[in-house]
Design an enzyme around this catalytic site. Structure first.
Site, PDB file in Angstrom:
ATOM      1  N   ASP A 101     -10.366  -5.202  -0.766  1.00 11.41           N
ATOM      2  CA  ASP A 101      -9.150  -4.679   0.200  1.00 11.41           C
ATOM      3  C   ASP A 101      -9.941  -3.868   1.200  1.00 11.41           C
ATOM      4  OD1 ASP A 101      -7.098  -3.903   1.411  1.00 11.41           O
ATOM      5  OD2 ASP A 101      -6.358  -2.657  -0.574  1.00 11.41           O
ATOM      6  N   HIS A 135      -0.637  -1.489  -4.788  1.00 12.75           N
ATOM      7  CA  HIS A 135      -2.001  -0.501  -4.676  1.00 12.75           C
ATOM      8  C   HIS A 135      -1.340   0.818  -4.522  1.00 12.75           C
ATOM      9  CE1 HIS A 135      -5.839   0.173  -2.274  1.00 12.75           C
ATOM     10  NE2 HIS A 135      -5.667   0.778  -3.333  1.00 12.75           N
ATOM     11  N   ASP A 147       0.731  -1.210   0.122  1.00 14.43           N
ATOM     12  CA  ASP A 147       0.060  -0.052  -0.009  1.00 14.43           C
ATOM     13  C   ASP A 147       0.893   1.336  -0.090  1.00 14.43           C
ATOM     14  OD1 ASP A 147      -2.594  -0.918   0.231  1.00 14.43           O
ATOM     15  OD2 ASP A 147      -2.055  -1.878   1.963  1.00 14.43           O
ATOM     16  N   MET A 172       0.932   5.297  -0.230  1.00 17.53           N
ATOM     17  CA  MET A 172       0.219   6.481  -0.013  1.00 17.53           C
ATOM     18  C   MET A 172       0.851   7.859   0.056  1.00 17.53           C
ATOM     19  SD  MET A 172      -1.936   4.845   3.329  1.00 17.53           S
ATOM     20  CE  MET A 172      -2.718   3.168   3.306  1.00 17.53           C
TER      21      MET A 172
HETATM   22  C1  DX5 Z   1      -6.008   0.684   3.231  1.00 19.22           C
HETATM   23  C2  DX5 Z   1      -5.195  -0.447   2.483  1.00 19.22           C
HETATM   24  C3  DX5 Z   1      -5.433  -1.768   2.831  1.00 19.22           C
HETATM   25  C4  DX5 Z   1      -5.256  -2.033   4.379  1.00 19.22           C
HETATM   26  C5  DX5 Z   1      -5.972  -3.360   4.449  1.00 19.22           C
HETATM   27  O1  DX5 Z   1      -6.042   1.659   2.637  1.00 19.22           O
HETATM   28  O2  DX5 Z   1      -5.320  -0.295   0.987  1.00 19.22           O
HETATM   29  O3  DX5 Z   1      -4.839  -2.796   2.123  1.00 19.22           O
HETATM   30  O4  DX5 Z   1      -4.059  -2.163   4.711  1.00 19.22           O
HETATM   31  O5  DX5 Z   1      -5.700  -3.561   6.127  1.00 19.22           O
HETATM   32  P1  DX5 Z   1      -6.967  -4.270   6.843  1.00 19.22           P
HETATM   33  O6  DX5 Z   1      -6.785  -5.738   6.389  1.00 19.22           O
HETATM   34  O7  DX5 Z   1      -6.354  -4.285   8.049  1.00 19.22           O
HETATM   35  O8  DX5 Z   1      -8.046  -3.550   6.579  1.00 19.22           O
HETATM   36 ZN    ZN Z   2      -4.540  -1.995  -0.183  1.00 17.77          ZN
END
Ligand code: DX5
Ligand code: ZN
Length: 218
Positions: A174, A65, A34, A36
């Site tokens: 997700d 992602h 992930d 960000m």
């Molecule tokens: C949120 C991310 C997810 C997150 C999922 O923005 O894209 O991938 O890490 O974490 P859980 O499974 O804890 O919701």
């Molecule tokens: Zn994600």
């Protein structure tokens, strides 16, 4: 075959290499990464140097992602860092089709994602350009949130479009997935399960095995 893609956002960053190795050895299929930018989402995680650093740890598929604005600026950098697939957000690109084509041109798997408040129709016109659709089942930005049940309907709708058009497109989900909601998520037609906190909280090997056992039934 249904796949498990643990999200390393919930891993212990002070020992990221061994956290990646742990899910690999436990039998996870992909590594969900992930990214960000503090603009598209209200949080900052990590970028290319971190992906590059963990690339030698495993040969598993790096499912990157991108929760960043205008990801087209950095696609090549993420592929060079080790991405095997790149997911962009339909909400984050001025030209979605061009961005998806640019990913494909780099020779990695191409995917599009949509936020919980985005209508599912927003991604319909791009189905021909992608290998996968990622349905966000929490508001992106943070791990450990509660699963938004409406996401199941989105999965079923996307699945019906894929079947109608006879496309080879996978569906990934997700956010907020745990062993309790996993069966309903799989029943809706999801192919790839992202799980962060429910994999990394407690015994990683047991958690991966528990998830994989349920996936094996579907
Ligand atoms: C949120 C991310 C997810 C997150 C999922 O923005 O894209 O991938 O890490 O974490 P859980 O499974 O804890 O919701
Ligand atoms: Zn994600």
């Amino acid at each position: 075959m249904r796949l498990l893609a643990p999200s390393i956002l919930s891993a212990d960053f002070s020992k990221l290499g061994s956290s990646v190795k742990a899910i690999d050895e436990a039998g996870a299929d992909w590594v969900h990464i992930d990214v960000m930018d503090g603009a598209f989402v209200p949080n900052i995680s990590f970028g290319m140097p971190v992906i590059k650093a963990i690339r030698p740890v495993t040969e598993k598929f790096f499912d990157v992602h991108l929760m960043i604005n205008e990801p087209v600026r950095y696609l090549k950098d993420f592929v060079d860092a080790g991405a095997d697939g790149i997911t962009i957000h339909v909400e984050a690109c001025a030209d979605v089709a061009e961005t998806l084509k640019a990913i494909k041109k780099l020779g990695v798997k191409t995917a599009i994602s949509l936020n919980p408040e985005t209508p599912v129709t927003a991604i319909k016109e791009y189905l021909d350009l992608v290998d996968m659709v990622l349905v966000m089942s929490v508001h992106p930005g943070f791990g450990g949130q509660k699963f938004i049940v409406d996401s199941l309907e989105k999965v079923s709708t996307i699945k019906s479009w894929i079947d109608e058009k006879n496309l080879d497109v996978k569906i990934e989900i997700d956010g907020g997935i745990n062993l309790e909601n996993l069966p309903s998520v799989l029943e809706a037609g999801t192919d790839i399960i992202v799980a962060g906190s429910s994999v990394y909280r407690g015994d990683v090997e047991k958690n991966v095995n528990d998830f994989k056992n349920v996936l094996g039934v579907f």
